[in-house]
Design a protein around this motif. Structure first.
Motif, PDB file in Angstrom:
ATOM      1  N   LEU A 213      37.130  13.438  -6.833  1.00 33.38           N
ATOM      2  CA  LEU A 213      38.344  13.638  -6.045  1.00 33.38           C
ATOM      3  C   LEU A 213      37.978  14.388  -4.767  1.00 33.38           C
ATOM      4  O   LEU A 213      37.609  15.562  -4.801  1.00 33.38           O
ATOM      5  N   LEU A 214      38.077  13.716  -3.637  1.00 35.63           N
ATOM      6  CA  LEU A 214      37.740  14.348  -2.362  1.00 35.63           C
ATOM      7  C   LEU A 214      38.840  15.292  -1.900  1.00 35.63           C
ATOM      8  O   LEU A 214      38.555  16.381  -1.386  1.00 35.63           O
ATOM      9  N   GLN A 215      40.079  14.875  -2.084  1.00 37.52           N
ATOM     10  CA  GLN A 215      41.217  15.675  -1.622  1.00 37.52           C
ATOM     11  C   GLN A 215      42.469  15.195  -2.318  1.00 37.52           C
ATOM     12  O   GLN A 215      42.627  14.003  -2.601  1.00 37.52           O
ATOM     13  N   SER A 216      43.368  16.121  -2.614  1.00 34.94           N
ATOM     14  CA  SER A 216      44.644  15.783  -3.240  1.00 34.94           C
ATOM     15  C   SER A 216      45.767  16.451  -2.469  1.00 34.94           C
ATOM     16  O   SER A 216      45.644  17.617  -2.064  1.00 34.94           O
ATOM     17  N   PHE A 217      46.846  15.718  -2.251  1.00 32.63           N
ATOM     18  CA  PHE A 217      47.987  16.252  -1.517  1.00 32.63           C
ATOM     19  C   PHE A 217      49.266  16.052  -2.305  1.00 32.63           C
ATOM     20  O   PHE A 217      49.457  15.021  -2.934  1.00 32.63           O
ATOM     21  N   THR A 218      50.143  17.024  -2.249  1.00 29.60           N
ATOM     22  CA  THR A 218      51.486  16.862  -2.817  1.00 29.60           C
ATOM     23  C   THR A 218      52.439  16.520  -1.681  1.00 29.60           C
ATOM     24  O   THR A 218      52.289  17.005  -0.557  1.00 29.60           O
ATOM     25  N   ASP A 220      56.729  14.990  -0.649  1.00 32.39           N
ATOM     26  CA  ASP A 220      58.131  14.921  -1.082  1.00 32.39           C
ATOM     27  C   ASP A 220      58.576  13.479  -1.268  1.00 32.39           C
ATOM     28  O   ASP A 220      59.738  13.154  -1.103  1.00 32.39           O
ATOM     29  N   TRP A 221      57.607  12.604  -1.582  1.00 29.40           N
ATOM     30  CA  TRP A 221      57.852  11.186  -1.830  1.00 29.40           C
ATOM     31  C   TRP A 221      58.171  10.412  -0.551  1.00 29.40           C
ATOM     32  O   TRP A 221      58.695   9.298  -0.628  1.00 29.40           O
ATOM     33  N   THR A 222      57.867  10.946   0.630  1.00 26.95           N
ATOM     34  CA  THR A 222      58.199  10.228   1.853  1.00 26.95           C
ATOM     35  C   THR A 222      56.963   9.617   2.499  1.00 26.95           C
ATOM     36  O   THR A 222      55.887  10.209   2.518  1.00 26.95           O
ATOM     37  N   GLU A 223      57.144   8.437   3.051  1.00 32.85           N
ATOM     38  CA  GLU A 223      56.057   7.701   3.704  1.00 32.85           C
ATOM     39  C   GLU A 223      55.479   8.485   4.879  1.00 32.85           C
ATOM     40  O   GLU A 223      54.258   8.532   5.068  1.00 32.85           O
ATOM     41  N   GLU A 224      56.343   9.095   5.660  1.00 38.57           N
ATOM     42  CA  GLU A 224      55.894   9.780   6.869  1.00 38.57           C
ATOM     43  C   GLU A 224      54.957  10.943   6.552  1.00 38.57           C
ATOM     44  O   GLU A 224      53.973  11.170   7.261  1.00 38.57           O
ATOM     45  N   LEU A 225      55.253  11.670   5.486  1.00 41.35           N
ATOM     46  CA  LEU A 225      54.394  12.801   5.121  1.00 41.35           C
ATOM     47  C   LEU A 225      53.031  12.310   4.645  1.00 41.35           C
ATOM     48  O   LEU A 225      51.989  12.887   5.002  1.00 41.35           O
ATOM     49  N   ALA A 226      53.008  11.241   3.860  1.00 43.64           N
ATOM     50  CA  ALA A 226      51.734  10.667   3.411  1.00 43.64           C
ATOM     51  C   ALA A 226      50.918  10.181   4.605  1.00 43.64           C
ATOM     52  O   ALA A 226      49.698  10.389   4.677  1.00 43.64           O
ATOM     53  N   LYS A 227      51.577   9.528   5.542  1.00 42.50           N
ATOM     54  CA  LYS A 227      50.906   9.042   6.757  1.00 42.50           C
ATOM     55  C   LYS A 227      50.287  10.212   7.521  1.00 42.50           C
ATOM     56  O   LYS A 227      49.130  10.141   7.978  1.00 42.50           O
ATOM     57  N   SER A 228      51.037  11.270   7.671  1.00 46.68           N
ATOM     58  CA  SER A 228      50.543  12.451   8.400  1.00 46.68           C
ATOM     59  C   SER A 228      49.328  13.065   7.714  1.00 46.68           C
ATOM     60  O   SER A 228      48.344  13.443   8.377  1.00 46.68           O
ATOM     61  N   TYR A 229      49.380  13.170   6.381  1.00 44.06           N
ATOM     62  CA  TYR A 229      48.257  13.757   5.634  1.00 44.06           C
ATOM     63  C   TYR A 229      46.971  12.946   5.824  1.00 44.06           C
ATOM     64  O   TYR A 229      45.909  13.498   6.110  1.00 44.06           O
ATOM     65  N   ILE A 230      47.075  11.637   5.659  1.00 45.63           N
ATOM     66  CA  ILE A 230      45.876  10.801   5.767  1.00 45.63           C
ATOM     67  C   ILE A 230      45.334  10.805   7.196  1.00 45.63           C
ATOM     68  O   ILE A 230      44.120  10.842   7.421  1.00 45.63           O
ATOM     69  N   GLU A 231      46.208  10.777   8.178  1.00 44.04           N
ATOM     70  CA  GLU A 231      45.764  10.860   9.573  1.00 44.04           C
ATOM     71  C   GLU A 231      44.979  12.141   9.821  1.00 44.04           C
ATOM     72  O   GLU A 231      43.947  12.134  10.509  1.00 44.04           O
ATOM     73  N   ASN A 232      45.476  13.246   9.245  1.00 42.12           N
ATOM     74  CA  ASN A 232      44.850  14.549   9.486  1.00 42.12           C
ATOM     75  C   ASN A 232      43.478  14.686   8.830  1.00 42.12           C
ATOM     76  O   ASN A 232      42.610  15.395   9.343  1.00 42.12           O
ATOM     77  N   ILE A 233      43.268  14.027   7.694  1.00 40.50           N
ATOM     78  CA  ILE A 233      41.987  14.205   6.997  1.00 40.50           C
ATOM     79  C   ILE A 233      41.001  13.078   7.267  1.00 40.50           C
ATOM     80  O   ILE A 233      39.850  13.158   6.829  1.00 40.50           O
ATOM     81  N   PHE A 234      41.451  12.049   7.991  1.00 40.53           N
ATOM     82  CA  PHE A 234      40.573  10.889   8.153  1.00 40.53           C
ATOM     83  C   PHE A 234      39.270  11.253   8.856  1.00 40.53           C
ATOM     84  O   PHE A 234      38.191  10.766   8.470  1.00 40.53           O
ATOM     85  N   LEU A 235      39.313  12.095   9.859  1.00 48.69           N
ATOM     86  CA  LEU A 235      38.105  12.445  10.601  1.00 48.69           C
ATOM     87  C   LEU A 235      37.124  13.226   9.730  1.00 48.69           C
ATOM     88  O   LEU A 235      35.921  13.238   9.990  1.00 48.69           O
ATOM     89  N   THR A 236      37.648  13.871   8.688  1.00 47.44           N
ATOM     90  CA  THR A 236      36.786  14.622   7.766  1.00 47.44           C
ATOM     91  C   THR A 236      36.247  13.738   6.656  1.00 47.44           C
ATOM     92  O   THR A 236      35.067  13.811   6.297  1.00 47.44           O
TER      93      THR A 236
END
Length: 346
Positions: A213-218, A220-236
């Protein structure tokens, strides 16, 4: 002759009585839902989530099948708004409340029940953690708690991931025989998110697949929050992640859109990261059909709506919540099956 007529008359009376008994038993068994008009209030934590929105439609469809009036309330993930809606419902003499509440912690659930109790209104609460249910179950005798069999859907999601792993040329980028993945999950302490996560990881482990498991995020079941999380960690993690596993299709769709920002999952097979969702939204199925997402588990929301209503109708009639249903309690909660099925391209 008189004796014969009397005998025939007696036989006819017995036959009619027998038919009435059989007919009554069949109707009672096959139709647990009352035909008496009742008012049902539905509280869904937020309609920003696609599955909640689809569940709303299934509840509304009940009005076409049964003599029931459905009113659906969207507190938009806000407890204060939810409480105001609940109070308004109760003052308007609602017969049954089915709630998927904003907050599922003990104090919040207990507070919800305490608001309902003075009105003696039947209450079905959905998606409350079993450990919380044990603590509040005796607070009110007209409440029932139900949860979906999410561990099964999680296990099936794990099977889809396992099948992709068997074709390592697609997924094992670095050839180390270890699946490096990102987990995008639902809210912390959410029973559905917990069970789905446990189900998928247990399937991968039991299949003998080494996972990291490289990273785990919780979320609120919304698409926008998931999109933001993946965008933020993609460079890492972009060059390391071999898969993204999401507890829900909105989260999976958000992940796909984040990857597309960096040129992945747009149709170029050389730039593709498998994304696995769960629930079977229209958007997810469309992404899978286009080859932009890897798979999902479709769940039967019509069954969920019908089962929750059947439980509530039993409470209204003061009988066992699972009376005349195929549902079974597991400890203090009732497990609702969702008839899950796998969906991948083709």
């Amino acid at each position: 002759m008189k004796v014969l007529r009397q005998t025939i008359k007696s036989i006819l009376v017995m036959l009619i009585t027998f038919v009435l008994i059989i007919t009554t038993e069949i109707q009672t068994f096959s139709s647990p839902i009352s035909t008496n008009p009742i008012n049902v209030g539905i509280i869904l934590f937020s309609l920003d989530n696609s599955i909640a929105a689809q569940l709303k439609k299934e509840f509304e469809n009940l009005q076409n099948e049964y003599s029931v009036k459905i009113s659906i309330f969207n507190p938009q993930n806000n407890v204060s708004v939810q409480d105001a809606m609940l109070d308004s419902m109760l003052k308007n003499k609602i017969d049954l409340i089915i709630a998927m509440p904003v907050d599922t912690k003990e104090n919040a659930v207990r507070g919800f029940i305490e608001r309902v109790k003075p009105y003696n209104t039947a209450l079905v609460m959905f998606n409350i953690p079993p450990d919380v249910v044990k603590k509040v179950l005796k607070d009110y005798d007209r409440v029932a708690f139900a949860i979906p069999a999410s561990d099964k859907t999680g296990e099936m999601q794990g099977e889809i991931v396992r099948d992709f792993w068997n074709n390592k040329s697609i997924i094992d980028k670095n050839g180390d025989n270890i699946l490096q993945y990102i987990l995008v999950r639902g809210p912390k302490e959410d029973v559905i998110a917990d069970k789905r996560t446990q189900g998928v990881t247990s399937t991968l482990n039991s299949s003998g697949i080494k996972i990291e498991l490289l990273q785990s995020f919780t979320t609120d079941w919304t698409e926008e929050l998931a999109k933001s999380y993946i965008e933020n960690i993609f460079l890492t993690y972009g060059d390391k992640m071999e898969a993204i596993i999401a507890n829900d299709d909105d989260l999976a769709a958000g992940a796909v859109k984040a990857l597309q920002k960096y040129g992945y999952n747009t149709g170029d097979k050389s730039k593709y990261i498998p994304v696995f969702g769960l629930s079977g939204t229209y958007e997810a199925i469309n992404l899978i059909n286009k080859g932009l997402m890897s798979g999902t588990i479709i769940v039967d929301l019509k069954k969920v709506a019908h089962d929750l209503y059947a439980i509530g109708n039993n409470l209204i009639n003061n009988v066992n919540p699972t009376e005349n249903t195929n549902l079974k309690p597991e400890g203090s909660v009732i497990i609702i099956g969702t008839n899950p099925r796998k969906y991948i391209k083709g």
